[in-house]
Design an enzyme around this catalytic site. Structure first.
Site, PDB file in Angstrom:
ATOM      1  CE  LYS A 157      18.396 -11.792 -36.119  1.00 15.11           C
ATOM      2  NZ  LYS A 157      19.711 -11.587 -35.489  1.00 15.11           N
ATOM      3  NE  ARG A 200      23.913 -15.292 -26.054  1.00 15.46           N
ATOM      4  CZ  ARG A 200      24.778 -14.285 -26.209  1.00 15.46           C
ATOM      5  NH1 ARG A 200      25.276 -13.654 -25.162  1.00 15.46           N
ATOM      6  NH2 ARG A 200      25.166 -13.914 -27.418  1.00 15.46           N
TER       7      ARG A 200
END
Length: 508
Positions: A282, A356
């Protein structure tokens, strides 16, 4: 935690630090809400005018303090705004009462006891006020130098006791409403504590240990799969995400069962105890709050415990998919292919789309038990925040009626949500030339793409919904109503309400 009691005594005669009353926005100015008649009488019926002189309008969340009249055993009257006056013969919305009680409880930090003389027409109002008090009084102080004394930064402890007027202590429905408010509020606050814990103290192993302790206390069966069991079972998604961290992943199964249950629910929570993004790191400025990426697992954990405390006549199984997503020499790389618990292979195009992957394994594990419905909860995509903002979560499902029922349940308990589609044309973007599916698809509609990915790992014929709570899970702004700064515990109340409706057979 703030203790809740019911009282039928008149407000002026109760010993307390403050008496809380409601004030609403009337057509010609503020009006004193029902429940405060005795207080208004002590001001010779001029309380509304006095409040207006002090600047009160009755707007939602507005708090006005004034000295109590002579003869009161409490020194302070605290008037809290309820918003617009309801139509004739209509009561105040429970969420307005919940927010008002929460705002008052936050204001009364340091008080030992407060009397809440807010409008009450039924047990639902009592539950809403009680919830608002418990949630509004919340503070996270474990890491402050005075944390051992459960004190806030200003050295004052949260409100210790709240006496709720308008209910009857011997009425079964009213007593049950108070017990429900305490159970739901306290378990939601448990979720907040977990979300607010620093990641150096809450890694997957520590989270699993806390779940084991709570399960033992509340008669919940618990099973923890460590890294060896995950490897033996073929949980490639959870292992792949956790492979870059020195803290090994875990899959925790919490099972609450009722001898009277006719339905089985499964809740699946994303539990990334810290999300650096992995190799797809990030950018600066996006890491500081990533301890909150386990908010879905915290919500599932709290909801299962709340169901057990309430003795709901439904079986509820919670799955906590726990991992830490870190970059290292052993981390999963973009381009790697993972073999999931379902047997499907996933090409990892971005290691920051890790939620996910852990959810996919947990969803397949939950599907194997053939529950009547599965709901997963996750801080899954920034795209959902762009779509719905910071206070509303998205609901996707493979069944329109179930999605609508979840939406109604969320709105009923005061958790803003919005139904979202699963457009079939977006599925093609996840086609992979080397695996069954890729973990990324089209950039536009990224939140919906993530939902479509998860749907691939739900067993055939099982009703399923996905709650993307990325926006409201962590409040980076100032507190409002009963919502504090930091972890919010979003989705706990929606899950509990779903369990209640399923138990009663009233699920739409």
């Amino acid at each position: 935690m703030t203790a809740l009691t019911l009282s039928t005594a008149a407000a002026p005669g109760l010993r307390a630090d403050a008496i809380v009353i409601g004030v609403a926005k009337g057509a010609k100015g503020p009006i004193v809400a029902p429940g405060a008649e005795a207080v208004d009488k002590a001001y010779d019926g001029r309380l509304a005018g006095i409040l207006e002189t002090l600047g009160a309008s009755g707007a939602e969340g507005e708090v006005t303090k004034l000295p109590a009249p002579a003869g009161f055993k409490a020194p302070l009257v605290l008037a809290v705004g309820l918003g617009k006056e309801p139509e004739k013969d209509a009561g105040f919305d429970p969420e307005a009462l919940r927010k008002a009680a929460g705002a008052a409880a936050r204001t009364l930090t340091g008080a030992k006891k407060a009397v809440f003389a807010l409008p009450v027409t039924d047990a639902a109002d009592i539950s809403a006020i009680g919830e608002g008090v418990v949630l509004g009084a919340y503070s996270f102080d474990a890491y402050k130098h005075n944390g051992d004394d459960a004190k806030a930064k200003n050295g004052k402890a949260p409100l210790a006791e709240a006496a709720l007027l308008g209910g009857k202590p011997r009425d079964a429905a009213h007593k049950a409403a108070v017990l429900r408010a305490a159970a739901v509020g306290e378990e939601l606050n448990r979720a907040r504590d977990l979300i607010n814990m620093p990641p150096n103290d809450l890694d997957p192993e520590a989270f699993a240990a806390l779940a084991q302790t709570a399960a033992k206390e509340h008669g919940i069966k618990v099973q923890v799969l460590d890294e060896k069991a995950l490897a033996k079972g073929g949980y490639g998604g959870i292992l792949g995400v956790g492979s870059g961290s020195a803290s090994a992943p875990r899959l925790v199964k919490l099972s609450y069962t009722s001898s009277k249950a006719k339905k089985n629910l499964a809740f699946v929570g994303k539990g990334i105890t810290y999300d650096s993004g992995g190799i797809s790191l990030k950018p600066a400025g996006h890491n500081e709050t990533m301890k909150c990426d386990m908010s879905g697992a915290a919500a599932v954990f709290a909801a299962v415990v709340a169901a057990a405390r309430l003795g709901l006549e439904v079986n509820v199984t919670g799955w906590l998919a726990l991992a830490e997503n870190m970059p290292s020499g052993s981390a999963t790389r973009p381009g790697d292919v993972l073999r999931m618990y379902s047997g499907k292979t996933v090409e990892v195009l971005n290691t920051d789309a890790e939620g996910r992957l852990v959810l996919a394994d947990a969803l397949w594990a939950a599907s194997a038990e053939k529950p009547d419905a599965i709901v997963d909860v996750a801080t899954l995509t920034g795209a959902m925040m762009l779509a719905l903002g910071s206070r509303t979560f998205g609901i996707m499902a493979n069944d329109d009626a179930f999605r609508s029922a979840l939406h109604e349940a969320a709105e009923e308990v005061g958790e803003p949500a919005w139904p979202m589609p699963l457009p079939e044309h977006l599925r093609k973007g996840m086609d992979s030339t080397v695996a069954d599916i890729a973990n990324m698809g089209e950039r536009m509609g990224g939140g919906l793409v993530a939902g479509l990915f998860l749907r691939e790992f739900v067993g055939e014929g099982i009703t399923w919904a996905h709650l993307d709570i990325a926006g409201p899970a962590f409040n980076e702004g100032g507190p409002f109503g009963y919502t504090p700064k930091g972890g919010t515990g979003t989705a706990v109340r929606t899950l509990v309400r779903l369990a209640e409706l399923t138990a009663s057979g009233d699920l739409g």
